[in-house]
Scaffold this motif. Structure first.
Motif, PDB file in Angstrom:
ATOM      1  N   PHE A 126      74.191  43.415  73.276  1.00 33.38           N
ATOM      2  CA  PHE A 126      75.240  43.784  72.323  1.00 33.38           C
ATOM      3  C   PHE A 126      76.595  43.187  72.698  1.00 33.38           C
ATOM      4  O   PHE A 126      77.456  43.023  71.819  1.00 33.38           O
ATOM      5  CB  PHE A 126      75.328  45.305  72.189  1.00 33.38           C
ATOM      6  CG  PHE A 126      74.345  45.863  71.207  1.00 33.38           C
ATOM      7  CD1 PHE A 126      74.694  46.056  69.882  1.00 33.38           C
ATOM      8  CD2 PHE A 126      73.056  46.178  71.599  1.00 33.38           C
ATOM      9  CE1 PHE A 126      73.792  46.551  68.967  1.00 33.38           C
ATOM     10  CE2 PHE A 126      72.139  46.679  70.696  1.00 33.38           C
ATOM     11  CZ  PHE A 126      72.501  46.866  69.375  1.00 33.38           C
ATOM     12  N   SER A 127      76.790  42.838  73.956  1.00 30.56           N
ATOM     13  CA  SER A 127      78.004  42.106  74.328  1.00 30.56           C
ATOM     14  C   SER A 127      78.019  40.747  73.643  1.00 30.56           C
ATOM     15  O   SER A 127      79.080  40.277  73.191  1.00 30.56           O
ATOM     16  CB  SER A 127      78.062  41.930  75.854  1.00 30.56           C
ATOM     17  OG  SER A 127      78.197  43.164  76.493  1.00 30.56           O
ATOM     18  N   LEU A 128      76.854  40.118  73.560  1.00 31.28           N
ATOM     19  CA  LEU A 128      76.744  38.829  72.870  1.00 31.28           C
ATOM     20  C   LEU A 128      76.875  39.012  71.357  1.00 31.28           C
ATOM     21  O   LEU A 128      77.507  38.206  70.681  1.00 31.28           O
ATOM     22  CB  LEU A 128      75.406  38.169  73.206  1.00 31.28           C
ATOM     23  CG  LEU A 128      75.183  37.785  74.684  1.00 31.28           C
ATOM     24  CD1 LEU A 128      73.764  37.273  74.887  1.00 31.28           C
ATOM     25  CD2 LEU A 128      76.208  36.742  75.113  1.00 31.28           C
ATOM     26  N   ILE A 129      76.281  40.079  70.845  1.00 31.17           N
ATOM     27  CA  ILE A 129      76.343  40.327  69.399  1.00 31.17           C
ATOM     28  C   ILE A 129      77.778  40.538  68.936  1.00 31.17           C
ATOM     29  O   ILE A 129      78.198  40.025  67.891  1.00 31.17           O
ATOM     30  CB  ILE A 129      75.482  41.550  69.031  1.00 31.17           C
ATOM     31  CG1 ILE A 129      73.994  41.229  69.211  1.00 31.17           C
ATOM     32  CG2 ILE A 129      75.757  42.007  67.595  1.00 31.17           C
ATOM     33  CD1 ILE A 129      73.081  42.418  69.006  1.00 31.17           C
ATOM     34  N   PHE A 130      78.562  41.272  69.731  1.00 34.97           N
ATOM     35  CA  PHE A 130      79.945  41.580  69.350  1.00 34.97           C
ATOM     36  C   PHE A 130      80.965  40.582  69.898  1.00 34.97           C
ATOM     37  O   PHE A 130      82.172  40.831  69.820  1.00 34.97           O
ATOM     38  CB  PHE A 130      80.317  42.990  69.832  1.00 34.97           C
ATOM     39  CG  PHE A 130      79.618  44.092  69.085  1.00 34.97           C
ATOM     40  CD1 PHE A 130      79.849  44.302  67.738  1.00 34.97           C
ATOM     41  CD2 PHE A 130      78.709  44.926  69.742  1.00 34.97           C
ATOM     42  CE1 PHE A 130      79.213  45.311  67.051  1.00 34.97           C
ATOM     43  CE2 PHE A 130      78.066  45.949  69.059  1.00 34.97           C
ATOM     44  CZ  PHE A 130      78.312  46.136  67.708  1.00 34.97           C
ATOM     45  N   SER A 131      80.482  39.470  70.430  1.00 27.77           N
ATOM     46  CA  SER A 131      81.393  38.448  70.960  1.00 27.77           C
ATOM     47  C   SER A 131      82.282  37.892  69.848  1.00 27.77           C
ATOM     48  O   SER A 131      81.788  37.590  68.745  1.00 27.77           O
ATOM     49  CB  SER A 131      80.593  37.316  71.595  1.00 27.77           C
ATOM     50  OG  SER A 131      81.438  36.235  71.938  1.00 27.77           O
ATOM     51  N   PRO A 132      83.598  37.730  70.080  1.00 26.11           N
ATOM     52  CA  PRO A 132      84.489  37.225  69.039  1.00 26.11           C
ATOM     53  C   PRO A 132      84.344  35.717  68.807  1.00 26.11           C
ATOM     54  O   PRO A 132      84.811  35.200  67.785  1.00 26.11           O
ATOM     55  CB  PRO A 132      85.887  37.538  69.596  1.00 26.11           C
ATOM     56  CG  PRO A 132      85.695  37.518  71.074  1.00 26.11           C
ATOM     57  CD  PRO A 132      84.315  38.058  71.329  1.00 26.11           C
TER      58      PRO A 132
END
Length: 297
Positions: A126-132
């Motif tokens: 999810f860190s990758l999914i929400f990456s800007p």
């Protein structure tokens, strides 16, 4: 005539079989707990052999620390929102699936799969999914014409904690749902038929028949959820590390930082003792209230 010799032999046999378990529990549970209690009153840095007793100085510092209060506030928010939202959705899904929804077995599997993932792995995904920069969530918003809503989801201090909470809810909602489904399937069918004969609609049937019958499942679910939320660490640390700033700092990540990063193991243990007391107190009160509610229902 009582054979005292055989009684003594049975007692000795029981002790012999129990001794390994007692030693393991004592070594890995009681000894660390007692040593941790002692270390909370010291200035140990976690490395040297020198340990100086400093009394309640760690606790006095803890209650004067702004970051500590911020972590407590975030932990309480995390716990309340997780319990309320997760169990509202999980119970709703359980009721719908239990009513014979087409493809219910497929939905059970799909919703339960996230529980099988490692929490660290979930946080990294999810860190990758929400990456800007190249995150899929912002890309989806752009593709459906909602570019104005895109942002740095894990870099905005106003929303980062809620993003982490949403991720945790997504991961564990299936676990709570399965317990509720198990509770619903134990409801006697004659109660359901009696409510149908009395003309009860779906809502009244749920409030007056189904929910009272699954009250024990609700108690178990919420107690586990509260305990898990209060000591949440892996998800928060893998997604944000407690940042930006202290916007998503919870008690567990704060303990890790002061204990291991800042090499203040004595102070970190004092905060751990506070968290332990907090979890025990909240769990005890919650269990007593919910158990008494079960009796009333």
């Amino acid at each position: 005539m009582v054979n005292f010799k055989s009684i003594d032999e049975r007692k000795i046999t029981k002790v012999i079989f129990l001794l390994p378990a007692i030693l393991i529990v004592g070594l890995f549970m009681f000894y660390p707990a007692l040593s941790g209690f002692y270390l909370s009153f010291t200035d140990w840095n976690g490395i040297t052999k020198t340990i100086d007793y400093i009394g309640v100085r760690n606790f006095l510092e803890m209650f004067q620390d702004r970051v500590f209060y911020s972590s407590v506030k975030n932990t309480i928010i995390y716990c309340l929102l997780t319990v309320i939202i997760q169990h509202t959705i999980a119970l709703s899904l359980a009721v719908v699936i239990d009513k014979g929804l087409k493809g219910s077995e497929f939905y059970k599997v799909v919703l339960f799969i996230p529980c099988l993932l490692s929490t660290i792995v979930t946080g990294m995904i999810f860190s990758l999914i929400f990456s800007p920069i190249n995150g899929s969530f912002n890309a989806i918003l752009e593709s459906i014409g909602l570019k104005s809503l895109t942002r740095d989801w894990l870099g905005d201090g106003n929303i980062v904690l809620y993003v982490v909470i949403a991720t945790g809810i997504w991961q564990w909602i299936g676990y709570a749902m399965v317990i509720y489904i198990a509770g619903l399937q134990t409801i006697p069918q004659d109660l359901i038929e009696a409510s149908d004969i009395d003309g009860a609609n779906a809502w009244k049937k749920f409030i007056h028949v189904e929910f009272p019958c699954i009250a024990p499942a609700f108690t178990i679910n919420t107690v586990l959820s509260v305990i898990g939320s209060l000591k949440s660490f892996e998800l928060v640390y893998s997604m944000t590390g407690g940042g930006p700033g202290n916007a998503s700092e919870v008690i567990a990540t704060y303990i890790y930082k002061v204990g291991f990063t800042s090499s203040r193991m004595g102070y970190g243990t004092a905060v751990s003792l506070f968290l332990f007391i907090m979890i025990v107190a909240v769990s005890f009160i919650q269990t007593k209230l919910l158990r008494s509610r079960e009796v009333e229902l």
